[in-house]
Design a protein around this motif. Structure first.
Motif, mmCIF file in Angstrom:
data_model
loop_
_atom_site.group_PDB
_atom_site.id
_atom_site.type_symbol
_atom_site.label_atom_id
_atom_site.label_comp_id
_atom_site.label_asym_id
_atom_site.label_seq_id
_atom_site.Cartn_x
_atom_site.Cartn_y
_atom_site.Cartn_z
ATOM 1 N N ARG A 110 0.844 -1.355 0.115
ATOM 2 C CA ARG A 110 0.095 0.096 0.163
ATOM 3 C C ARG A 110 0.553 1.730 0.225
ATOM 4 N NH1 ARG A 110 -3.551 -3.760 3.726
ATOM 5 N NH2 ARG A 110 -5.680 -3.878 2.692
ATOM 6 N N MET A 111 2.895 1.221 0.123
ATOM 7 C CA MET A 111 2.821 2.068 0.269
ATOM 8 C C MET A 111 3.005 2.973 -1.093
ATOM 9 S SD MET A 111 4.959 4.200 1.771
ATOM 10 C CE MET A 111 6.467 5.210 0.874
ATOM 11 N N MET A 112 2.373 3.500 -1.274
ATOM 12 C CA MET A 112 2.434 4.451 -3.395
ATOM 13 C C MET A 112 3.835 5.333 -3.019
ATOM 14 S SD MET A 112 -0.010 7.866 -1.971
ATOM 15 C CE MET A 112 0.840 8.864 -3.692
ATOM 16 N N GLY A 113 4.740 5.848 -4.304
ATOM 17 C CA GLY A 113 5.897 6.452 -4.224
ATOM 18 C C GLY A 113 4.408 7.663 -4.184
ATOM 19 N N TYR A 114 5.402 9.017 -3.780
ATOM 20 C CA TYR A 114 5.411 9.627 -3.900
ATOM 21 C C TYR A 114 6.420 10.759 -4.756
ATOM 22 C CZ TYR A 114 3.684 9.582 0.554
ATOM 23 O OH TYR A 114 1.863 9.124 1.450
ATOM 24 N N GLU A 115 6.448 10.411 -5.928
ATOM 25 C CA GLU A 115 7.026 11.175 -6.865
ATOM 26 C C GLU A 115 6.401 12.576 -8.506
ATOM 27 O OE1 GLU A 115 9.365 9.991 -10.861
ATOM 28 O OE2 GLU A 115 7.838 8.346 -10.758
ATOM 29 N N HIS A 116 5.409 12.387 -7.562
ATOM 30 C CA HIS A 116 4.490 13.195 -8.056
ATOM 31 C C HIS A 116 3.316 14.345 -7.058
ATOM 32 C CE1 HIS A 116 5.634 12.222 -11.971
ATOM 33 N NE2 HIS A 116 4.591 10.387 -12.081
ATOM 34 N N VAL A 117 3.900 13.689 -5.733
ATOM 35 C CA VAL A 117 3.783 14.559 -4.953
ATOM 36 C C VAL A 117 4.834 15.466 -4.442
ATOM 37 C CG1 VAL A 117 2.242 14.014 -2.461
ATOM 38 C CG2 VAL A 117 1.579 12.974 -4.182
ATOM 39 N N LEU A 118 5.987 14.785 -3.906
ATOM 40 C CA LEU A 118 6.911 15.217 -2.939
ATOM 41 C C LEU A 118 7.325 15.279 -4.027
ATOM 42 C CD1 LEU A 118 6.551 13.185 0.212
ATOM 43 C CD2 LEU A 118 5.995 15.603 -0.102
ATOM 44 N N SER A 119 9.015 17.081 -3.759
ATOM 45 C CA SER A 119 10.362 17.163 -4.513
ATOM 46 C C SER A 119 11.048 16.464 -3.728
ATOM 47 C CB SER A 119 10.266 18.405 -3.923
ATOM 48 O OG SER A 119 11.668 19.092 -3.245
#
Length: 151
Positions: A110-119
């Motif tokens: 369930r651990m999504m990537g944060y590539e498009h959320v966080l720098s």
């Protein structure tokens, strides 16, 4: 200094590729001794991570046992967890791309990537905050792991 991002197949070390420019700690990529970075990371952790990993980095109960849907609960990021067993670049990649993308082979998380959320800098700040909470002995072991990994 440069940050190095790496793709890890099945969470093993792989070739390191240059990514974004940041000021990193000499013991690795994470600026865990930089008070401003740690403060930013603490705020970002509260906003983006604490709901699953706990406000005190304690993780979810029974985090080592898969649930009825085959997912592992969110692990702790404190000293009781395994976060400090992974080098900085691997932690960065897991956070940026998500665990499924790093492990591959149909691994469920369930651990999504944060590539498009966080720098990249925000991700590093969150990880720096987490590392800043560990005891000095664990930090020393993690720094050694980073030296071996070439971070």
């Amino acid at each position: 200094m440069r940050i190095f991002s790496a793709r890890y197949a099945a969470l093993t070390l792989a070739s390191l590729l240059p990514a974004a420019a940041v000021v990193a700690d000499p013991q690795g990529l994470l600026p865990y001794r930089d008070a401003d970075a740690v403060a930013q990371g603490q705020a970002l952790y509260a906003d983006h991570c604490a709901a699953c990993h706990g406000a005190r980095l304690e993780g979810e109960p029974d985090w080592r046992a898969r649930d009825e849907d085959g997912y592992l609960p969110a692990p702790p990021h404190d000293v009781t967890g395994h976060t400090w067993h992974h080098p900085d670049a691997q932690l960065f990649d897991i956070t940026k791309y998500g665990i499924e993308a790093i492990v591959g082979n149909g691994y469920k998380s369930r651990m999504m990537g944060y590539e498009h959320v966080l720098s990249d800098d925000e991700i590093l700040s969150i990880l720096a905050f987490i590392k800043s909470t560990w005891p000095e002995g664990v930090i020393a072991r993690h720094d050694q792991l980073n030296r071996v990994a070439g971070n």
